[in-house]
Design a protein around this motif. Structure first.
Motif, short mmCIF file in Angstrom:
data_model
loop_
_atom_site.label_atom_id
_atom_site.label_comp_id
_atom_site.label_asym_id
_atom_site.label_seq_id
_atom_site.Cartn_x
_atom_site.Cartn_y
_atom_site.Cartn_z
N ILE A 235 34.45 57.85 20.81
CA ILE A 235 34.50 56.59 19.83
C ILE A 235 33.82 55.53 20.40
O ILE A 235 33.13 54.98 19.77
N ASP A 236 34.28 55.33 21.74
CA ASP A 236 33.82 54.13 22.35
C ASP A 236 32.25 54.35 22.51
O ASP A 236 31.64 53.21 22.27
N HIS B 134 30.26 53.60 19.24
CA HIS B 134 30.36 52.03 19.05
C HIS B 134 29.66 51.41 19.90
O HIS B 134 28.68 50.54 19.12
N GLU B 135 29.23 51.73 21.16
CA GLU B 135 28.24 51.22 21.78
C GLU B 135 26.99 51.30 21.33
O GLU B 135 25.81 50.47 21.34
N GLU C 10 28.35 54.11 13.06
CA GLU C 10 29.55 53.92 12.45
C GLU C 10 30.23 55.05 11.72
O GLU C 10 31.45 54.69 11.24
#
Length: 129
Positions: free
Chosen positions: A95-96, A99-100, A104
């Motif tokens: 998830i991180d 995001h980076e 979405e």
């Protein structure tokens, strides 16, 4: 009438027939698609092999965006605490990374778990315990 690809966002899954991210991007562009779903079961799309910055740059360069299909073997209901915790930790890492990368949308199929085959039925461990 407005062309379909300008009214809707239509994409494709990452394809085994396209052995690299760039091959997938080329095909998506040829087809006039909006996005590619990166299947993280494929080793070429893991964060260890695919830097988030590369995905951001590809989006800027091509206009394509990416979604993520999380690994199907993530089992959040494992009866082994270390395995369960490891799966949760890996999911949070993914998830991180997404995001980076500016991703979405992440899709997940919950793991069915293990079953025993008895003479007249299948018994699912998650259902039993």
């Amino acid at each position: 009438m407005t062309p379909l690809h300008t009214r809707y966002r239509i994409g494709m899954p990452s394809l085994l027939e396209c052995p690299t991210l760039e091959d997938n991007v080329r095909l998506a562009q040829e087809l006039g698609l909006s996005f590619i779903e990166l299947n993280l079961d494929l080793p070429i799309f893991t964060p260890e092999r695919l830097p988030a910055a590369k995905l951001r740059q590809l989006r800027e360069d091509t206009g394509l965006f990416f979604t993520v299909h999380l690994p199907e073997n993530l089992d959040f209901a494992s009866c082994h605490p270390a395995i369960r915790e490891g799966n949760v930790e890996r999911c949070l890492e993914l998830i991180d990374w997404a995001h980076e990368a500016g991703i979405e949308r992440l899709n997940m199929h919950l793991h069915n778990g293990i079953y025993f085959t008895l003479p007249n039925e299948k018994v699912w461990i998650h259902e039993r315990y």
